[in-house]
Every structure is written in structure tokens, then in C-alpha cells.
Design an enzyme around this catalytic site. Structure first.
Site, PDB file in Angstrom:
ATOM      1  N   VAL A  64       5.227   9.108  -1.695  1.00 18.49           N
ATOM      2  CA  VAL A  64       5.545   8.158  -2.758  1.00 18.49           C
ATOM      3  C   VAL A  64       5.546   6.726  -2.219  1.00 18.49           C
ATOM      4  CG1 VAL A  64       7.230   7.504  -4.529  1.00 18.49           C
ATOM      5  CG2 VAL A  64       6.804   9.912  -4.046  1.00 18.49           C
ATOM      6  N   CYS A  65       6.026   6.541  -0.997  1.00 21.90           N
ATOM      7  CA  CYS A  65       6.042   5.190  -0.415  1.00 21.90           C
ATOM      8  C   CYS A  65       4.614   4.669  -0.219  1.00 21.90           C
ATOM      9  CB  CYS A  65       6.808   5.187   0.907  1.00 21.90           C
ATOM     10  SG  CYS A  65       8.562   5.561   0.703  1.00 21.90           S
ATOM     11  N   THR A  66       3.728   5.556   0.210  1.00 25.27           N
ATOM     12  CA  THR A  66       2.333   5.165   0.373  1.00 25.27           C
ATOM     13  C   THR A  66       1.738   4.763  -0.974  1.00 25.27           C
ATOM     14  OG1 THR A  66       2.090   6.614   2.298  1.00 25.27           O
ATOM     15  CG2 THR A  66       0.057   5.949   1.162  1.00 25.27           C
ATOM     16  N   THR A  84       5.248   8.345   3.978  1.00 22.68           N
ATOM     17  CA  THR A  84       5.628   9.399   3.046  1.00 22.68           C
ATOM     18  C   THR A  84       4.822   9.187   1.767  1.00 22.68           C
ATOM     19  OG1 THR A  84       7.507   8.115   2.227  1.00 22.68           O
ATOM     20  CG2 THR A  84       7.951   9.688   4.018  1.00 22.68           C
ATOM     21  N   LEU A 119       3.279   1.241  -2.093  1.00 20.68           N
ATOM     22  CA  LEU A 119       2.785   0.050  -1.419  1.00 20.68           C
ATOM     23  C   LEU A 119       1.298  -0.167  -1.658  1.00 20.68           C
ATOM     24  CD1 LEU A 119       5.658   0.081  -0.344  1.00 20.68           C
ATOM     25  CD2 LEU A 119       4.737  -0.973   1.707  1.00 20.68           C
TER      26      LEU A 119
END
Length: 162
Positions: free
Chosen positions: A51-53, A49, A56
Site C-alpha cells: 500500500v505504501c508503494t 510494502t 507514493l
């Protein structure tokens, strides 16, 4: 039997709940094995997704600074280890991503996000960052008001310097 109910959210100064989670190579990682070290736990809702990408990948870009601060970082999601492995490979994430597929750890930290993305019965993790100190205590805590908010990466690094 059902999943355990969420507990109260951990706070700075609390003992960090121990965990036993599987990494992308199907090896078990525990919190207890890191006593004497500082550990950054970066909980995220879902691999692949936006924002998660970003989150991290930003931590990956900070990996040298984290290493200089003598800290180990783990990404933690409820996704299966296979999804986490594909996510790490696709994004060049070199630190370990752990799978909390039982949701026990997100519940122990008090950051479970039930009925995530309008899916009744699906539990993900809130976006959250905790730093566990050498004695196994929470020394820093940040929890996003919603999954679309990123942590203040400079603040996380500054907390390691404190």
C-alpha cells in the site's frame, strides 16, 4: 530516556508542528523553511510494502498537479534514510522522502502507530496526509482507519484548489 509520548492528533486550523527531518541525501529539512508555501505531508508506515508503494507512486503520478497547485510534497516514514533512498529509487519517486527515525514528528502530529505489525516496541506512522498552508496551519487532514487504506488522492488535490 525512551521516546516521547504521543500528543493529541493535530486538527484542521491548528498550527502545524515544526519538524526537522533528514532526507535521503542526509540533508536536514524543516517545516519552518516552508513558511509562505503550501506543503503536503504524506506519512506512511513502511517502505517496500504494497500500500505504501501504491500511495507514493500515485503521488508521484500527481506531481505535476501538485506543482501546478504550488505545493511541495514530502513523504515521511520512520524508516532510515537509506531505506527511503532505495525505496524512492526502486519506484521512481522524485519528491523527497524524509526519515522520522526518532519518531518525534509522528508523535507531534498524533499519528504514531505503536507495536506496529505485532512487533512490540516498534513504532511506525499511521497512514496520514496533512496539508500545511502558507501561514503554517493545518488546512487539510486525512488519517487512515488502518494502514491498508489509501487516501482519496482527488480529495487531496481538491483541497489544494480550495
Amino acid at each position: 530516556m525512551g521516546l516521547p509520548k504521543a500528543t493529541a492528533m493535530v486538527e484542521v486550523g491548528d498550527d502545524a508542528p515544526d519538524f526537522r527531518l533528514v532526507n535521503t541525501q542526509n540533508d536536514w529539512v524543516t517545516g519552518a523553511e516552508h513558511r509562505g508555501q503550501r506543503v503536503v505531508l504524506a506519512f506512511f508506515p513502511a517502505a517496500f510494502t504494497g500500500v505504501c508503494t501504491t500511495e507514493l507512486c500515485t503521488f508521484q503520478e500527481s506531481l505535476a498537479k501538485l506543482n501546478e497547485a504550488n505545493a511541495t510534497i514530502y513523504g515521511i516514514s520512520v524508516d532510515a534514510r537509506f531505506s527511503n533512498a532505495a525505496f524512492a529509487e526502486a519506484n521512481g519517486v522524485e519528491f523527497e522522502i524524509l526519515s522520522d527515525y526518532t519518531r518525534e514528528t509522528v508523535r507531534a502530529y498524533g499519528i504514531s502507530l505503536d507495536d506496529f505489525a505485532g512487533m512490540p516496541g516498534y513504532t511506525a506512522s499511521q497512514r496520514a496526509v496533512f496539508i500545511v498552508d502558507e501561514d503554517g496551519n493545518i488546512s487539510y487532514k486525512w488519517v487512515g482507519e488502518n494502514p491498508g487504506i489509501e487516501p482519496d488522492y482527488d480529495e487531496v488535490l481538491a483541497a489544494l484548489d480550495a
